[in-house]
Design a protein around this motif. Sequence first.
Motif, PDB file in Angstrom:
ATOM      1  N   ASP A  24       0.845  -1.184   0.000  1.00 25.81           N
ATOM      2  CA  ASP A  24       0.000   0.000   0.000  1.00 25.81           C
ATOM      3  C   ASP A  24       0.884   1.238   0.000  1.00 25.81           C
ATOM      4  O   ASP A  24       1.948   1.250   0.619  1.00 25.81           O
ATOM      5  N   VAL A  25       0.450   2.273  -0.686  1.00 26.71           N
ATOM      6  CA  VAL A  25       1.132   3.560  -0.658  1.00 26.71           C
ATOM      7  C   VAL A  25       0.139   4.585  -0.119  1.00 26.71           C
ATOM      8  O   VAL A  25      -0.974   4.712  -0.636  1.00 26.71           O
ATOM      9  N   ILE A  26       0.544   5.309   0.912  1.00 29.22           N
ATOM     10  CA  ILE A  26      -0.306   6.294   1.568  1.00 29.22           C
ATOM     11  C   ILE A  26       0.356   7.662   1.422  1.00 29.22           C
ATOM     12  O   ILE A  26       1.493   7.844   1.846  1.00 29.22           O
ATOM     13  N   ALA A  27      -0.331   8.594   0.803  1.00 28.97           N
ATOM     14  CA  ALA A  27       0.195   9.949   0.630  1.00 28.97           C
ATOM     15  C   ALA A  27      -0.194  10.776   1.845  1.00 28.97           C
ATOM     16  O   ALA A  27      -1.368  10.874   2.196  1.00 28.97           O
ATOM     17  N   GLU A  28       0.788  11.369   2.469  1.00 23.73           N
ATOM     18  CA  GLU A  28       0.572  12.185   3.659  1.00 23.73           C
ATOM     19  C   GLU A  28       0.574  13.659   3.271  1.00 23.73           C
ATOM     20  O   GLU A  28       1.329  14.081   2.405  1.00 23.73           O
ATOM     21  N   GLY A  29      -0.277  14.435   3.887  1.00 20.42           N
ATOM     22  CA  GLY A  29      -0.248  15.881   3.700  1.00 20.42           C
ATOM     23  C   GLY A  29      -1.100  16.396   2.565  1.00 20.42           C
ATOM     24  O   GLY A  29      -0.841  17.479   2.050  1.00 20.42           O
ATOM     25  N   ILE A  30      -2.128  15.671   2.161  1.00 18.14           N
ATOM     26  CA  ILE A  30      -2.999  16.137   1.073  1.00 18.14           C
ATOM     27  C   ILE A  30      -3.913  17.223   1.636  1.00 18.14           C
ATOM     28  O   ILE A  30      -4.732  16.962   2.503  1.00 18.14           O
ATOM     29  N   GLU A  31      -3.753  18.432   1.125  1.00 18.43           N
ATOM     30  CA  GLU A  31      -4.531  19.548   1.662  1.00 18.43           C
ATOM     31  C   GLU A  31      -5.358  20.269   0.607  1.00 18.43           C
ATOM     32  O   GLU A  31      -6.179  21.101   0.944  1.00 18.43           O
ATOM     33  N   THR A  32      -5.166  19.934  -0.675  1.00 19.96           N
ATOM     34  CA  THR A  32      -5.955  20.592  -1.725  1.00 19.96           C
ATOM     35  C   THR A  32      -6.553  19.548  -2.659  1.00 19.96           C
ATOM     36  O   THR A  32      -6.050  18.430  -2.782  1.00 19.96           O
ATOM     37  N   GLU A  33      -7.607  19.952  -3.331  1.00 18.58           N
ATOM     38  CA  GLU A  33      -8.245  19.070  -4.309  1.00 18.58           C
ATOM     39  C   GLU A  33      -7.287  18.796  -5.467  1.00 18.58           C
ATOM     40  O   GLU A  33      -7.267  17.694  -6.018  1.00 18.58           O
ATOM     41  N   ALA A  34      -6.467  19.773  -5.835  1.00 16.41           N
ATOM     42  CA  ALA A  34      -5.498  19.569  -6.919  1.00 16.41           C
ATOM     43  C   ALA A  34      -4.492  18.482  -6.557  1.00 16.41           C
ATOM     44  O   ALA A  34      -4.130  17.655  -7.401  1.00 16.41           O
ATOM     45  N   GLU A  35      -4.043  18.456  -5.308  1.00 19.29           N
ATOM     46  CA  GLU A  35      -3.113  17.409  -4.863  1.00 19.29           C
ATOM     47  C   GLU A  35      -3.793  16.045  -4.898  1.00 19.29           C
ATOM     48  O   GLU A  35      -3.222  15.065  -5.374  1.00 19.29           O
ATOM     49  N   ARG A  36      -5.046  15.995  -4.417  1.00 18.71           N
ATOM     50  CA  ARG A  36      -5.778  14.724  -4.420  1.00 18.71           C
ATOM     51  C   ARG A  36      -5.958  14.223  -5.838  1.00 18.71           C
ATOM     52  O   ARG A  36      -5.733  13.054  -6.136  1.00 18.71           O
TER      53      ARG A  36
END
Length: 99
Positions: free
Chosen positions: A37-49
């Motif tokens: 599994d890869v978990i992205a930390e620190g997603i704060e904007t819709e563009a990043e998501r």
Amino acid sequence: MSSIKLDRSFVQAMLRSPREAAVIAAILEMGRALDMDVIAEGIETEAERAHLAERHCPEGQRYLFGRSMPAEDFGARLGQAAVFVPPGAAERNAGRQAC
């Protein structure tokens, strides 16, 4: 199953830095190759998501999805009548900031 966590410093820089975007792409490919599994930390904007979703990053954390909260509040948010909170958990987690 093990997991790989993408540090928020990469996530926050990926939209403005081709180098950071390449690092994320490589880590995602490595995770797939190793069946991790890869978990992205620190997603704060819709563009990043959206950027991560386009690259098939399956999981993410941070304020875009919701702020940290006590287990009791989380249970209420889910509409559950009761949530099991292990004895001492509230004291151990006091002051911590989860992603």
